[in-house]
Design a protein around this motif. Structure first.
Motif, PDB file in Angstrom:
ATOM      1  N   PHE A 347       0.829  -1.212   0.000  1.00  0.00           N
ATOM      2  CA  PHE A 347       0.000   0.000   0.000  1.00  0.00           C
ATOM      3  C   PHE A 347       0.865   1.264   0.000  1.00  0.00           C
ATOM      4  N   THR A 349       3.838   1.567  -1.717  1.00  0.00           N
ATOM      5  CA  THR A 349       4.859   1.390  -2.748  1.00  0.00           C
ATOM      6  C   THR A 349       5.541   2.706  -3.122  1.00  0.00           C
ATOM      7  N   SER A 350       4.746   3.710  -3.422  1.00  0.00           N
ATOM      8  CA  SER A 350       5.328   4.977  -3.897  1.00  0.00           C
ATOM      9  C   SER A 350       6.100   5.673  -2.783  1.00  0.00           C
ATOM     10  N   VAL A 479      -8.253  22.025  -3.777  1.00  0.00           N
ATOM     11  CA  VAL A 479      -9.348  21.149  -4.196  1.00  0.00           C
ATOM     12  C   VAL A 479     -10.695  21.847  -4.008  1.00  0.00           C
ATOM     13  N   VAL A 546      -5.408  14.559   2.655  1.00  0.00           N
ATOM     14  CA  VAL A 546      -6.556  13.952   1.969  1.00  0.00           C
ATOM     15  C   VAL A 546      -7.575  13.463   2.996  1.00  0.00           C
ATOM     16  N   TYR A 549      -9.214  16.448   4.674  1.00  0.00           N
ATOM     17  CA  TYR A 549     -10.141  17.121   3.771  1.00  0.00           C
ATOM     18  C   TYR A 549     -11.405  16.288   3.577  1.00  0.00           C
ATOM     19  N   GLN A 550     -11.204  14.972   3.442  1.00  0.00           N
ATOM     20  CA  GLN A 550     -12.358  14.094   3.247  1.00  0.00           C
ATOM     21  C   GLN A 550     -13.343  14.187   4.395  1.00  0.00           C
ATOM     22  N   SER A 553     -15.315  17.054   3.623  1.00  0.00           N
ATOM     23  CA  SER A 553     -16.026  17.069   2.337  1.00  0.00           C
ATOM     24  C   SER A 553     -17.328  16.295   2.403  1.00  0.00           C
TER      25      SER A 553
ATOM     26  N   LYS B  26     -23.469  13.142  -3.303  1.00  0.00           N
ATOM     27  CA  LYS B  26     -22.966  13.984  -2.208  1.00  0.00           C
ATOM     28  C   LYS B  26     -21.507  13.628  -1.894  1.00  0.00           C
ATOM     29  N   PHE B  27     -21.244  12.319  -1.894  1.00  0.00           N
ATOM     30  CA  PHE B  27     -19.899  11.879  -1.519  1.00  0.00           C
ATOM     31  C   PHE B  27     -18.842  12.405  -2.486  1.00  0.00           C
ATOM     32  N   LYS B  30     -17.366  17.110  -3.830  1.00  0.00           N
ATOM     33  CA  LYS B  30     -16.237  18.035  -3.635  1.00  0.00           C
ATOM     34  C   LYS B  30     -14.897  17.422  -4.015  1.00  0.00           C
ATOM     35  N   LYS B  32     -11.732  15.797  -6.013  1.00  0.00           N
ATOM     36  CA  LYS B  32     -10.984  15.806  -7.273  1.00  0.00           C
ATOM     37  C   LYS B  32     -10.006  14.656  -7.184  1.00  0.00           C
ATOM     38  N   GLN B  52     -15.267  17.101  -8.791  1.00  0.00           N
ATOM     39  CA  GLN B  52     -16.307  17.851  -8.072  1.00  0.00           C
ATOM     40  C   GLN B  52     -17.716  17.545  -8.608  1.00  0.00           C
ATOM     41  N   GLU B 101       0.071   2.281  -6.122  1.00  0.00           N
ATOM     42  CA  GLU B 101       0.996   3.377  -6.418  1.00  0.00           C
ATOM     43  C   GLU B 101       0.275   4.683  -6.133  1.00  0.00           C
ATOM     44  N   GLY B 102       1.056   5.710  -5.854  1.00  0.00           N
ATOM     45  CA  GLY B 102       0.431   6.974  -5.435  1.00  0.00           C
ATOM     46  C   GLY B 102       0.036   6.859  -3.970  1.00  0.00           C
ATOM     47  N   MET B 103      -1.028   7.543  -3.599  1.00  0.00           N
ATOM     48  CA  MET B 103      -1.421   7.549  -2.178  1.00  0.00           C
ATOM     49  C   MET B 103      -2.585   6.602  -1.927  1.00  0.00           C
ATOM     50  N   SER B 104      -2.342   5.631  -1.054  1.00  0.00           N
ATOM     51  CA  SER B 104      -3.357   4.605  -0.819  1.00  0.00           C
ATOM     52  C   SER B 104      -4.636   5.194  -0.216  1.00  0.00           C
ATOM     53  N   VAL B 105      -4.519   6.353   0.389  1.00  0.00           N
ATOM     54  CA  VAL B 105      -5.711   6.960   0.988  1.00  0.00           C
ATOM     55  C   VAL B 105      -6.775   7.243  -0.093  1.00  0.00           C
ATOM     56  N   PHE B 106      -6.339   7.475  -1.325  1.00  0.00           N
ATOM     57  CA  PHE B 106      -7.309   7.663  -2.421  1.00  0.00           C
ATOM     58  C   PHE B 106      -7.985   6.340  -2.790  1.00  0.00           C
ATOM     59  N   LEU B 108      -8.681   4.089  -0.582  1.00  0.00           N
ATOM     60  CA  LEU B 108      -9.706   3.953   0.459  1.00  0.00           C
ATOM     61  C   LEU B 108     -10.911   4.835   0.127  1.00  0.00           C
ATOM     62  N   TRP B 109     -10.616   6.019  -0.407  1.00  0.00           N
ATOM     63  CA  TRP B 109     -11.702   6.930  -0.814  1.00  0.00           C
ATOM     64  C   TRP B 109     -12.551   6.279  -1.908  1.00  0.00           C
ATOM     65  N   LYS B 112     -14.695   3.632  -0.517  1.00  0.00           N
ATOM     66  CA  LYS B 112     -15.829   4.188   0.223  1.00  0.00           C
ATOM     67  C   LYS B 112     -16.881   4.745  -0.748  1.00  0.00           C
TER      68      LYS B 112
END
Lengths: 555, 118
Positions: A347, A349-350, A479, A546, A549-550, A553, B26-27, B30, B32, B52, B101-106, B108-109, B112
Motif C-alpha cells: 500500500f 509502494t510509492s 481542491v 486527503v 479534507y475528506q 467534504s 454527495k460523496f 467536492k 478531485k 467535483q 501506487e500513489g497515495m493509498s488513501v485515495f 480507500l476513498w 468508500k
C-alpha cells in the motif's frame, strides 16, 4: 522563630516533598517571590519567551520523564497565554501542574492590574483548579494539586497563588507540610473479564495490540514486552506510548504508520486497545467493524466510547497486562505479521520508493529518510505541522519511550508544540540527539524559543520542511476553492535559519538533496541549537491532508 | 477480457450513480480524484476521473493518477474486485498480487465511494 515567605514555602514543598527539579516559567511581578523561592531551594528554572511554551514544555516534561511537569506563569496575560498549553494537556490527559499568579486579594473588584476571573476561565479545561487564600495552607493546596494531577486518569491542574500570600512571612513551625502520597489506588477488572479477554486473545488468528498514551504513562515496558513476546501479537504504539517498545521490535508494525494501520485494522479479528482512545484519528473505532475489541483503560468511562467493547478491562495498562499474562498462551503469529507488513508495504509502494530516491525538489519523506540515516533509532524525534506531522510519524523510528512525537497531531491539533517538546526532550535526555521536524508555518508560533534554547544551552536540531505555505490548508483549498482562489494559506520563502543565526544559534539553508546530510552533520558539530531550513516540494500533498479534507467534504 | 468488461461496467455504474444516487452524488461532490486500475503489464487499464461531482474515464495505463491499483494479472484482479471484500484485497496485497501506487488513501476513498453503489 524561623520565618518563611509564602513563595519560598511553595518552592520548599515542590523540592522537598514532590522532588521537582525543574520548573518552566516566564517571570512576572505577581510571582516574584515564588521565583526567588525556586532559586533558594535550587530548583532549575527554564524561562521562556511566551507562557504557552512554559505550559507545553511542562506537558512534554511529563511525557519524557513520567513525572508531573510544573509551570509557573504570572497573572492576566501570562495566564491567558498559557491557556492553549493547558487545553492541550487537558485533551491529552497529561499531569501538568500550573501555578499561576493573580491580582492581590486586597484589590479585588478595585480594577487592579491584571484583575480577571482566571478560575472560571480555566475550570472547563482542568481536572482541578483552586485559589489558595492563606500562606500556611500553600503546601496543603500543592499536595492536593499533585494528587489530582497524577492519580487515576491524569490531567492538568491549576493553582492560583495571590501575591498577598506569596509575599507574606509566616512562622515555619506553624506550617504543616503534608507527606507525599505513598499509596497507589488500583482499579482492577473482574476475574471473568480477564478470563474472557484471555480467551479471545488465545483464539485470535489476526490480532493486533494497539497501545496509546496510557501505555506510556503506565511505564509498563517490561510487562508489555513479556506480554507481546508470549502472545506473539503484532503491536502498534501511538501517542505517548510510542517507543515503550522499540519501533524496531520484530513484532512492531509501526513502520507502516498511518497507512499501515489503515491497511491492517479493517481485517484484524481481535484488537487489544490499551490506553488509547477511539477518537477521530482512529475513525471513532469504525475502522475495524468486524473485530472483537478488548479495551484496557484507566478510566472505565472510556471503555465503550464510540465503539462497544467486547471485553472492557478497567485499570492501569501495566497492571492489567500483568494480570492477563498468566492467562494467555504462548503463540506464534509470524505468518499474520508477515502478511500485515507485506500488505502495508504494497500500500506504500510509492512512499517507500520516494524515501530511497534522491529528489529535486526535495520530497518531505526523503528529507525524513535522510534525517533517519544520520541519527537512527537512538534519538528523540518530534514533528510539528500538518503534512509535516504525517511525514514525521510515518518515517521516524526510535527505541526510546516518547521517541517519536507529533504533538500537533493530537486532539487539539496544536501547531507550535514542536520546539517546546524538543526542548523538554533534550533537557530530559541531554545525552541523546533531539531533532524537531518543523513545518515552516508552525515554526512561526514558537520559533522565538530558539532564544530560550540558546540562553539555556539546549542544543536541539530543528529541520524545517519548508514548502512556503500552510501546506495542509493550501492543498485542501486547491481542491475545494481552486488553485486561483487560495486564501491565507501561502507564506513565501523566508530565511528562518537566519533568524536562528541572529539569536546566536547555527543556521543553514538547504535546497538540494545531496546537501541534507552534510548540513545536518555541520549542525551537530556546531554544538549549538541549530536550524536547517530545507526547501521542499511545495506541490506535495500528504495522505493526512486527503484524510483531513475528506472528513469535511462529507459534511 | 473479463477484466476490461468489469472495469467498463464499473465505470457505467459510477456514471449513472453520479446522476441518480443521492448519497453517491454527495460523496463525490467536492472530490478531485484520478484513480487508475490497471494490470502490471498495462494491457488492462481504466482511469476513473472525479471532478467535483462530474465523472469521466479513459482507457490505457499512461495517465496521471492520485492512486493506482496495480494488479499482477487480470484473473486475480477480476476475482478479487468481484468479491468487493477488504480481506481479499488485503490478502492480494500481502501475497504480492496487488500494490498501490500513489497515495493509498485515495484507494480507500474510491472504496468508500463505490460502497454507495455496489
Amino acid at each position: 522563630m524561623s520565618k518563611i515567605y509564602g513563595g519560598h514555602l511553595a518552592a520548599k514543598y515542590l523540592k522537598e516533598v514532590e522532588h521537582v527539579d525543574m520548573v518552566f516559567t516566564l517571570s512576572g511581578g505577581h510571582i516574584e517571590n515564588i521565583l526567588d523561592g525556586l532559586t533558594e531551594y535550587k530548583i532549575k528554572t527554564i524561562d521562556v519567551r511566551h507562557e504557552q511554551v512554559a505550559a507545553m514544555m511542562a506537558h512534554a516534561w511529563s511525557v519524557y520523564t513520567n513525572k508531573p511537569g510544573v509551570c509557573l506563569v504570572t497573572a492576566g496575560p501570562g495566564f491567558t497565554n498559557a491557556l492553549t498549553g493547558i487545553v492541550n494537556a487537558h485533551l491529552e490527559n497529561v499531569p501538568l501542574v500550573v501555578l499561576c499568579g493573580r491580582h492581590p486579594l486586597r484589590d479585588d473588584l478595585k480594577g487592579a492590574l491584571q484583575e480577571m476571573n482566571q478560575i472560571d476561565m480555566v475550570k472547563p479545561v482542568t481536572k482541578w483548579c483552586a485559589t489558595c487564600y492563606e500562606t500556611k495552607r500553600i503546601p496543603e493546596y500543592l499536595s492536593i494539586a499533585f494528587r489530582q494531577a497524577t492519580m487515576g486518569r491524569p490531567g492538568p491542574v491549576f493553582l492560583e497563588l495571590p501575591p498577598d500570600i506569596l509575599f507574606e512571612e509566616v512562622d515555619e513551625k506553624t506550617v504543616v507540610i503534608p507527606k507525599r502520597r505513598t499509596h497507589k489506588t488500583v482499579t482492577q477488572p473482574g476475574k471473568n473479564e480477564l478470563e474472557e479477554a484471555a480467551r479471545l486473545i488465545n483464539q485470535a488468528k489476526k490480532p493486533i495490540f494497539l497501545g496509546g498514551s496510557g501505555v506510556g504513562m503506565s511505564g509498563c515496558g517490561d510487562i508489555l514486552e513479556k506480554f507481546i513476546e508470549k502472545t506473539g501479537v503484532p503491536i502498534s504504539l501511538v501517542n505517548y506510548g510510542r517507543g515503550v517498545l522499540s519501533d524496531n521490535h520484530p513484532l512492531s508494525v509501526n513502520g507502516g504508520g498511518f497507512t499501515g494501520l489503515n491497511a491492517g485494522l479493517p481485517v484484524v479479528d481481535v484488537i487489544i486497545a490499551a490506553g488509547v482512545r477511539f477518537n477521530w484519528l482512529l475513525q471513532c473505532g469504525q475502522l475495524f467493524p468486524d473485530a472483537k475489541v478488548i479495551r484496557i483503560d484507566i478510566d472505565p468511562h472510556e471503555i465503550d466510547r464510540n465503539r462497544h467493547a467486547d471485553v472492557g478491562l478497567a485499570g492501569d495498562v501495566g497492571q492489567v497486562l500483568g494480570q492477563l499474562l498468566p492467562l494467555v498462551e504462548k503463540r506464534d503469529h509470524s505468518p499474520w505479521l508477515k502478511s500485515f507488513k507485506n500488505a502495508y508495504s504494497a500500500f506504500m509502494t510509492s512512499e517507500l520508493e520516494k524515501r530511497k530516491t534522491p529528489s529535486d525538489p526535495i520530497h518531505p519523506i526523503r528529507l525524513v529518510e535522510q534525517i533517519m540515516t544520520v541519527f537512527g533509532d537512538d534519538a528523540f524525534y518530534v514533528a510539528d505541522g500538518g503534512d509535516t506531522s504525517y511525514y514525521g510519524l510515518s518515517g521516524f523510528a526510535s527505541k526510546h519511550q516518547g521517541g517519536v512525537q507529533t504533538p500537533a497531531g493530537g486532539l487539539l491539533g496544536c501547531l507550535g508544540t514542536g520546539i517546546p517538546f524538543a526542548l523538554a526532550a533534550k533537557l530530559a535526555h541531554p545525552d541523546k540527539p533531539v531533532i524537531v521536524l518543523q513545518g515552516d508555518g508552525s515554526f512561526g508560533f514558537n520559533g522565538m524559543e530558539f532564544d530560550t534554547a540558546i540562553r539555556h544551552n539546549i542544543p536541539i536540531i530543528c529541520i524545517i520542511n519548508n514548502d512556503c505555505a500552510w501546506g495542509m490548508i493550501k492543498h485542501s483549498q486547491e481542491v475545494s476553492l481552486g488553485a486561483n482562489r487560495l486564501t491565507c494559506s501561502e507564506l513565501g520563502m523566508r530565511h528562518y535559519e537566519k533568524v536562528v543565526e541572529g539569536l546566536g544559534g547555527y543556521g543553514e539553508l538547504v535546497t538540494i538533496d545531496a546537501e541534507i546530510i552534510p548540513a545536518i552533520k555541520r549542525a551537530v558539530a556546531s554544538g549549538k541549537p541549530a536550524c536547517i531550513n530545507v526547501m521542499t516540494d511545495p506541490t506535495v500533498t500528504s495522505p493526512a491532508t486527503v484524510f483531513f479534507y475528506q472528513s469535511f467534504s462529507e459534511l | 477480457m473479463r477484466l476490461s468488461i468489469l472495469l467498463f461496467a464499473l465505470y457505467q455504474l459510477v456514471w449513472i450513480s453520479s446522476k441518480t444516487n443521492r448519497a453517491f452524488k454527495k460523496f463525490i461532490s467536492k472530490a478531485k480524484v484520478r484513480f487508475l486500475i490497471k494490470t502490471e503489464d498495462g494491457k488492462y487499464a481504466r482511469l476513473f476521473v472525479f471532478d467535483q461531482g462530474r465523472v469521466s474515464t479513459a482507457t490505457g495505463p499512461d495517465h496521471a493518477f492520485d492512486a493506482a491499483l496495480v494488479w499482477k494479472d487480470p484473473k486475480i484482479a477480476f476475482s478479487v474486485m468481484l468479491k468487493k471484500n477488504q480481506v481479499a484485497v488485503f490478502n492480494a496485497a500481502a501475497e504480492g498480487k496487488l500494490k498501490i501506487e500513489g497515495m493509498s488513501v485515495f484507494a480507500l476513498w474510491f472504496d468508500k465511494a463505490t460502497s454507495h453503489i455496489l
